[in-house]
Design a protein around this motif. Structure first.
Motif, PDB file in Angstrom:
ATOM      1  N   ARG A   1       0.826  -1.212   0.000  1.00  0.00           N
ATOM      2  CA  ARG A   1       0.000   0.000   0.000  1.00  0.00           C
ATOM      3  C   ARG A   1       0.855   1.253   0.000  1.00  0.00           C
ATOM      4  N   ALA A   2       1.963   1.256   0.745  1.00  0.00           N
ATOM      5  CA  ALA A   2       2.848   2.416   0.797  1.00  0.00           C
ATOM      6  C   ALA A   2       3.490   2.676  -0.563  1.00  0.00           C
ATOM      7  N   ILE A   3       3.986   1.633  -1.187  1.00  0.00           N
ATOM      8  CA  ILE A   3       4.609   1.790  -2.508  1.00  0.00           C
ATOM      9  C   ILE A   3       3.576   2.255  -3.520  1.00  0.00           C
TER      10      ILE A   3
ATOM     11  N   SER B   1       3.692   5.778  -5.532  1.00  0.00           N
ATOM     12  CA  SER B   1       3.684   5.714  -7.002  1.00  0.00           C
ATOM     13  C   SER B   1       2.539   6.525  -7.588  1.00  0.00           C
ATOM     14  N   GLU B   2       1.360   6.412  -6.997  1.00  0.00           N
ATOM     15  CA  GLU B   2       0.216   7.183  -7.490  1.00  0.00           C
ATOM     16  C   GLU B   2       0.454   8.682  -7.333  1.00  0.00           C
ATOM     17  N   TYR B   3       1.036   9.090  -6.211  1.00  0.00           N
ATOM     18  CA  TYR B   3       1.349  10.499  -6.006  1.00  0.00           C
ATOM     19  C   TYR B   3       2.366  10.966  -7.044  1.00  0.00           C
ATOM     20  N   ALA B   4       3.376  10.154  -7.302  1.00  0.00           N
ATOM     21  CA  ALA B   4       4.391  10.512  -8.295  1.00  0.00           C
ATOM     22  C   ALA B   4       3.769  10.652  -9.676  1.00  0.00           C
ATOM     23  N   ILE B   5       2.866   9.761 -10.011  1.00  0.00           N
ATOM     24  CA  ILE B   5       2.202   9.844 -11.317  1.00  0.00           C
ATOM     25  C   ILE B   5       1.407  11.134 -11.430  1.00  0.00           C
ATOM     26  N   SER B   6       0.706  11.515 -10.368  1.00  0.00           N
ATOM     27  CA  SER B   6      -0.064  12.755 -10.428  1.00  0.00           C
ATOM     28  C   SER B   6       0.854  13.964 -10.557  1.00  0.00           C
ATOM     29  N   GLU B   7       2.011  13.933  -9.903  1.00  0.00           N
ATOM     30  CA  GLU B   7       2.974  15.025 -10.030  1.00  0.00           C
ATOM     31  C   GLU B   7       3.536  15.107 -11.449  1.00  0.00           C
ATOM     32  N   VAL B   8       3.826  13.966 -12.040  1.00  0.00           N
ATOM     33  CA  VAL B   8       4.336  13.946 -13.414  1.00  0.00           C
ATOM     34  C   VAL B   8       3.274  14.478 -14.379  1.00  0.00           C
ATOM     35  N   GLN B   9       2.031  14.079 -14.181  1.00  0.00           N
ATOM     36  CA  GLN B   9       0.951  14.598 -15.031  1.00  0.00           C
ATOM     37  C   GLN B   9       0.839  16.107 -14.898  1.00  0.00           C
ATOM     38  N   TYR B  10       0.957  16.619 -13.671  1.00  0.00           N
ATOM     39  CA  TYR B  10       0.901  18.063 -13.454  1.00  0.00           C
ATOM     40  C   TYR B  10       2.061  18.753 -14.158  1.00  0.00           C
TER      41      TYR B  10
ATOM     42  N   THR C   1      13.211  16.643 -14.129  1.00  0.00           N
ATOM     43  CA  THR C   1      12.429  16.492 -12.901  1.00  0.00           C
ATOM     44  C   THR C   1      11.682  15.166 -12.883  1.00  0.00           C
ATOM     45  N   VAL C   2      11.103  14.779 -14.008  1.00  0.00           N
ATOM     46  CA  VAL C   2      10.382  13.505 -14.101  1.00  0.00           C
ATOM     47  C   VAL C   2      11.338  12.335 -13.861  1.00  0.00           C
ATOM     48  N   ALA C   3      12.522  12.403 -14.426  1.00  0.00           N
ATOM     49  CA  ALA C   3      13.515  11.343 -14.214  1.00  0.00           C
ATOM     50  C   ALA C   3      13.922  11.277 -12.740  1.00  0.00           C
ATOM     51  N   SER C   4      14.054  12.428 -12.099  1.00  0.00           N
ATOM     52  CA  SER C   4      14.398  12.464 -10.682  1.00  0.00           C
ATOM     53  C   SER C   4      13.285  11.857  -9.829  1.00  0.00           C
ATOM     54  N   ILE C   5      12.037  12.167 -10.150  1.00  0.00           N
ATOM     55  CA  ILE C   5      10.901  11.588  -9.429  1.00  0.00           C
ATOM     56  C   ILE C   5      10.896  10.070  -9.587  1.00  0.00           C
ATOM     57  N   ALA C   6      11.138   9.599 -10.806  1.00  0.00           N
ATOM     58  CA  ALA C   6      11.155   8.151 -11.058  1.00  0.00           C
ATOM     59  C   ALA C   6      12.249   7.469 -10.244  1.00  0.00           C
ATOM     60  N   ARG C   7      13.437   8.078 -10.173  1.00  0.00           N
ATOM     61  CA  ARG C   7      14.528   7.495  -9.378  1.00  0.00           C
ATOM     62  C   ARG C   7      14.178   7.448  -7.899  1.00  0.00           C
ATOM     63  N   ARG C   8      13.556   8.505  -7.404  1.00  0.00           N
ATOM     64  CA  ARG C   8      13.204   8.549  -5.983  1.00  0.00           C
ATOM     65  C   ARG C   8      12.130   7.524  -5.632  1.00  0.00           C
ATOM     66  N   VAL C   9      11.153   7.368  -6.514  1.00  0.00           N
ATOM     67  CA  VAL C   9      10.110   6.366  -6.278  1.00  0.00           C
ATOM     68  C   VAL C   9      10.721   4.966  -6.300  1.00  0.00           C
ATOM     69  N   SER C  10      11.613   4.737  -7.235  1.00  0.00           N
ATOM     70  CA  SER C  10      12.288   3.435  -7.306  1.00  0.00           C
ATOM     71  C   SER C  10      13.111   3.185  -6.045  1.00  0.00           C
ATOM     72  N   ARG C  11      13.839   4.191  -5.596  1.00  0.00           N
ATOM     73  CA  ARG C  11      14.647   4.059  -4.380  1.00  0.00           C
ATOM     74  C   ARG C  11      13.748   3.790  -3.169  1.00  0.00           C
ATOM     75  N   PHE C  12      12.613   4.499  -3.092  1.00  0.00           N
ATOM     76  CA  PHE C  12      11.682   4.264  -1.996  1.00  0.00           C
ATOM     77  C   PHE C  12      11.185   2.826  -2.011  1.00  0.00           C
ATOM     78  N   GLY C  13      10.819   2.339  -3.197  1.00  0.00           N
ATOM     79  CA  GLY C  13      10.350   0.962  -3.318  1.00  0.00           C
ATOM     80  C   GLY C  13      11.382  -0.042  -2.884  1.00  0.00           C
TER      81      GLY C  13
END
Length: 90
Positions: A32-34, A38-47, A73-85
């Motif tokens: 659920r946390a991941i 991920s959903e938050y990151a997707i919404s940020e990328v869409q914005y 910025t999108v690449a940075s968000i993707a790396r951070r989400v991956s690191r969090f996971g």
């Protein structure tokens, strides 16, 4: 011996069942946390993509610069989400 839902379990089996239940709940919380991150990151990328689209139409000369910033910025968000996971999923 303990009775659980009219089934007789010995203490070792009951402890093992409790351990498995705890592990399952922890894994569900991790998933659920991941998913939430991920959903938050997707919404940020869409914005960001929407901002990029609007900026490109309002100032055509800055389109390349805006695209570069948004893509970085999108690449940075993707790396951070991956690191969090990876950190959460032991």
């Amino acid at each position: 011996m303990r009775r659980v839902d009219r089934v007789v379990l010995n203490r070792q089996t009951a402890r093992e069942l409790a351990r498995l239940t705890t592990e399952t709940r922890m894994e569900q919380a991790t998933i659920r946390a991941i998913s939430a991150v991920s959903e938050y990151a997707i919404s940020e990328v869409q914005y960001l993509k929407q901002v990029q689209h609007n900026a490109e139409h309002s100032n055509v000369d800055a389109a390349d610069a805006v695209a570069a910033i948004v893509n970085l910025t999108v690449a940075s968000i993707a790396r951070r989400v991956s690191r969090f996971g990876n950190e959460v999923d032991w």
